[in-house]
Design an enzyme around this catalytic site. Sequence first.
Site, PDB file in Angstrom:
ATOM      1  N   ASP A 120       0.857  -1.185   0.000  1.00  0.00           N
ATOM      2  CA  ASP A 120       0.000   0.000   0.000  1.00  0.00           C
ATOM      3  C   ASP A 120       0.896   1.239   0.000  1.00  0.00           C
ATOM      4  OD1 ASP A 120      -1.656   2.106   0.663  1.00  0.00           O
ATOM      5  OD2 ASP A 120      -2.550   1.106   2.408  1.00  0.00           O
ATOM      6  N   ILE A 121       0.790   2.048  -1.029  1.00  0.00           N
ATOM      7  CA  ILE A 121       1.701   3.193  -1.187  1.00  0.00           C
ATOM      8  C   ILE A 121       1.521   4.226  -0.067  1.00  0.00           C
ATOM      9  CG2 ILE A 121       0.274   4.693  -2.678  1.00  0.00           C
ATOM     10  CD1 ILE A 121       2.872   5.005  -4.437  1.00  0.00           C
ATOM     11  N   ASN A 157      -6.913  12.122 -11.022  1.00  0.00           N
ATOM     12  CA  ASN A 157      -7.674  12.433 -12.235  1.00  0.00           C
ATOM     13  C   ASN A 157      -7.615  13.943 -12.460  1.00  0.00           C
ATOM     14  OD1 ASN A 157      -9.897  13.667 -10.743  1.00  0.00           O
ATOM     15  ND2 ASN A 157     -10.366  11.570 -10.102  1.00  0.00           N
ATOM     16  N   GLY A 195      -9.794   4.065  -6.011  1.00  0.00           N
ATOM     17  CA  GLY A 195      -8.496   3.417  -6.153  1.00  0.00           C
ATOM     18  C   GLY A 195      -7.446   4.048  -5.259  1.00  0.00           C
ATOM     19  N   ASP A 243      -6.070   6.889  -5.444  1.00  0.00           N
ATOM     20  CA  ASP A 243      -6.406   8.287  -5.165  1.00  0.00           C
ATOM     21  C   ASP A 243      -7.231   8.386  -3.872  1.00  0.00           C
ATOM     22  OD1 ASP A 243      -6.795  10.988  -5.508  1.00  0.00           O
ATOM     23  OD2 ASP A 243      -7.844  10.849  -7.418  1.00  0.00           O
ATOM     24  N   SER A 256      -2.485   4.394 -14.155  1.00  0.00           N
ATOM     25  CA  SER A 256      -3.409   4.067 -15.260  1.00  0.00           C
ATOM     26  C   SER A 256      -3.781   2.591 -15.376  1.00  0.00           C
ATOM     27  CB  SER A 256      -2.885   4.539 -16.633  1.00  0.00           C
ATOM     28  OG  SER A 256      -3.005   5.939 -16.752  1.00  0.00           O
ATOM     29  N   THR A 257      -3.209   1.719 -14.530  1.00  0.00           N
ATOM     30  CA  THR A 257      -3.480   0.286 -14.731  1.00  0.00           C
ATOM     31  C   THR A 257      -4.666  -0.229 -13.924  1.00  0.00           C
ATOM     32  OG1 THR A 257      -1.996  -0.515 -12.992  1.00  0.00           O
ATOM     33  CG2 THR A 257      -1.035  -0.132 -15.182  1.00  0.00           C
ATOM     34  N   GLY A 258      -5.366   0.676 -13.234  1.00  0.00           N
ATOM     35  CA  GLY A 258      -6.557   0.268 -12.487  1.00  0.00           C
ATOM     36  C   GLY A 258      -7.802   0.577 -13.299  1.00  0.00           C
ATOM     37  N   TYR A 265      -8.376   2.982 -15.136  1.00  0.00           N
ATOM     38  CA  TYR A 265      -8.082   3.523 -16.469  1.00  0.00           C
ATOM     39  C   TYR A 265      -7.676   2.455 -17.484  1.00  0.00           C
ATOM     40  CZ  TYR A 265      -8.508   8.410 -14.902  1.00  0.00           C
ATOM     41  OH  TYR A 265      -8.975   9.616 -14.432  1.00  0.00           O
TER      42      TYR A 265
HETATM   43  P1  ADP Z   1      -5.999   4.708 -12.539  1.00  0.00           P
HETATM   44  O1  ADP Z   1      -7.289   5.464 -12.601  1.00  0.00           O
HETATM   45  O2  ADP Z   1      -4.792   5.557 -12.899  1.00  0.00           O
HETATM   46  O3  ADP Z   1      -6.047   3.415 -13.271  1.00  0.00           O
HETATM   47  P2  ADP Z   1      -6.280   3.314  -9.982  1.00  0.00           P
HETATM   48  O4  ADP Z   1      -6.167   3.859  -8.619  1.00  0.00           O
HETATM   49  O5  ADP Z   1      -7.587   2.728 -10.391  1.00  0.00           O
HETATM   50  O6  ADP Z   1      -5.805   4.476 -10.961  1.00  0.00           O
HETATM   51  O7  ADP Z   1      -5.186   2.204 -10.198  1.00  0.00           O
HETATM   52  C1  ADP Z   1      -3.812   2.465 -10.382  1.00  0.00           C
HETATM   53  C2  ADP Z   1      -3.015   1.365  -9.712  1.00  0.00           C
HETATM   54  O8  ADP Z   1      -2.983   1.610  -8.312  1.00  0.00           O
HETATM   55  C3  ADP Z   1      -3.631  -0.029  -9.891  1.00  0.00           C
HETATM   56  O9  ADP Z   1      -2.594  -0.921 -10.278  1.00  0.00           O
HETATM   57  C4  ADP Z   1      -4.157  -0.363  -8.498  1.00  0.00           C
HETATM   58  O10 ADP Z   1      -4.061  -1.748  -8.233  1.00  0.00           O
HETATM   59  C5  ADP Z   1      -3.187   0.399  -7.620  1.00  0.00           C
HETATM   60  N1  ADP Z   1      -3.614   0.709  -6.247  1.00  0.00           N
HETATM   61  C6  ADP Z   1      -4.857   0.801  -5.725  1.00  0.00           C
HETATM   62  N2  ADP Z   1      -4.785   1.117  -4.403  1.00  0.00           N
HETATM   63  C7  ADP Z   1      -3.456   1.236  -4.098  1.00  0.00           C
HETATM   64  C8  ADP Z   1      -2.707   1.517  -2.910  1.00  0.00           C
HETATM   65  N3  ADP Z   1      -3.306   1.777  -1.738  1.00  0.00           N
HETATM   66  N4  ADP Z   1      -1.344   1.531  -2.980  1.00  0.00           N
HETATM   67  C9  ADP Z   1      -0.713   1.296  -4.147  1.00  0.00           C
HETATM   68  N5  ADP Z   1      -1.349   1.021  -5.302  1.00  0.00           N
HETATM   69  C10 ADP Z   1      -2.710   0.984  -5.278  1.00  0.00           C
END
Ligand code: ADP
Length: 173
Positions: A11-12, A25, A33, A35, A122-124, A126
């Site tokens: 988790d970042i 966005n 996600g 964000d 962008s890999t979630g 998007y």
């Molecule tokens: P986007 O709209 O750019 O695709 P998302 O948040 O939907 O953004 O996804 C971007 C990436 O972040 C995905 O690979 C998702 O699995 C990952 N992600 C979601 N939550 C977390 C988190 N808490 N820490 C790190 N990465 C995350």
Amino acid sequence: MDIILTVIKGDITKVEADAIVNAANTSLLGGSGVDGAIHRAGGKDILEDCQKIRNKQGKCKIGEAVITTGGNLPAKFVIHAVGPVWSNGTKNETELLTSAYTNSLNLAIQNNIETIAFPNISTGIYKFPKKEAAIIAINTVNSFEDNLNIIKEIIFVCYDDENYTIYNNILKK
Ligand code: ADP
């Protein structure tokens, strides 16, 4: 000096880097996600900074990035980068994703950030294909020129197993 590249799974919002990058966005006012996770964990100061930026410059364009406080996060700063929505490669997605990484790194240099952590932008929601996005992310940071030698470490934080495996496979080669 070479920049150290690290891949971790997790988790970042928990990562103790000088800056973490948000997959934001164009509204800059939060979303789902990563964000949503960053705004929840970082608290209202991040949103307040985002609102100030919105008032000053309007929305953040795709491929661009802005910087705010890290609020309650372990990171001092959050760099909000806007990646492209995947539309079958018809809308300059590769260039725009490259710019999202490059502009984040430029902001890092301007703010004396030595360690920076990226999610897989962008890999979630998007829907950018994960392998292609990972190749772009890694190639972009590898070819990035930091002539001032400010950035010491770049951490790719993968949240899902698939991305974690992809990043490890590319970086092993
Ligand atoms: P986007 O709209 O750019 O695709 P998302 O948040 O939907 O953004 O996804 C971007 C990436 O972040 C995905 O690979 C998702 O699995 C990952 N992600 C979601 N939550 C977390 C988190 N808490 N820490 C790190 N990465 C995350």
